[in-house]
Design an enzyme around this catalytic site. Structure first.
Site, mmCIF file in Angstrom:
data_model
loop_
_atom_site.group_PDB
_atom_site.id
_atom_site.type_symbol
_atom_site.label_atom_id
_atom_site.label_comp_id
_atom_site.label_asym_id
_atom_site.label_seq_id
_atom_site.Cartn_x
_atom_site.Cartn_y
_atom_site.Cartn_z
ATOM 1 N N CYS A 8 0.871 -1.165 0.000
ATOM 2 C CA CYS A 8 0.000 0.000 0.000
ATOM 3 C C CYS A 8 0.916 1.225 0.000
ATOM 4 C CB CYS A 8 -1.009 -0.012 1.142
ATOM 5 S SG CYS A 8 -0.314 0.130 2.770
ATOM 6 N N CYS A 80 -4.648 -0.987 -1.832
ATOM 7 C CA CYS A 80 -5.127 0.383 -1.989
ATOM 8 C C CYS A 80 -6.563 0.412 -2.491
ATOM 9 C CB CYS A 80 -4.247 1.125 -2.982
ATOM 10 S SG CYS A 80 -2.506 0.992 -2.573
ATOM 11 N N CYS A 85 -1.986 2.622 -6.126
ATOM 12 C CA CYS A 85 -1.152 1.586 -5.515
ATOM 13 C C CYS A 85 0.281 1.645 -6.027
ATOM 14 C CB CYS A 85 -1.716 0.202 -5.840
ATOM 15 S SG CYS A 85 -3.172 -0.196 -4.891
#
Length: 138
Positions: A8, A80, A85
């Site tokens: 993330c 994400c 991402c």
């Protein structure tokens, strides 16, 4: 699976919790990492809600994606939802679990912790399903 990477942006909540949960669940010999494109710090709420289920990530630190050994990773899971991402340029199976960032939760401390618990429980469910061979864990 020989190596799993959870990605993330900040590597502060979702990916850290996923790493801790996966460490507790993976069979021997499977390695687990988490990283982010803009690492910050591990959120205290993530540490607290994992401690509630007996997982200690208090010694974890946020890492950049460049710090993980790409050659050892065969599965990358991006977490994400509302942000872009990070990219992983290694050769690996890619899964996407778009989970809202609990660190963005507003409200009282109890309300914010509830968001972290919800994310923790969903990650736990998905990781268990993935390791049990039930598809992508979604």
């Amino acid at each position: 699976m020989k190596g799993i990477l959870f990605l993330c942006v900040a590597n502060s909540a979702r990916s850290q919790m996923a790493e801790g949960i996966a460490h507790a669940l993976v069979p021997p010999g499977v390695r687990v990492w988490s990283a982010g494109s803009s690492p910050t710090r591990v959120r205290s709420e993530a540490i607290a809600v994992l401690r509630e289920i007996g997982i200690d990530i208090s010694g974890y630190r946020s890492k950049a994606v460049t710090e993980v050994p790409a050659a050892e990773i065969d599965t990358v899971i991006t977490l994400c939802a509302e942000e872009v991402c990070p990219l992983f340029f290694g050769s690996a199976e890619r899964l996407h679990w778009p989970l809202p960032d609990p660190g963005a939760a507003k409200g009282t401390e109890d309300e914010r912790l509830a968001a972290f618990r919800e994310t923790r429980d969903e990650l736990h469910r998905r990781i268990e399903a993935l390791l049990a061979g039930k598809g992508t864990g979604v």
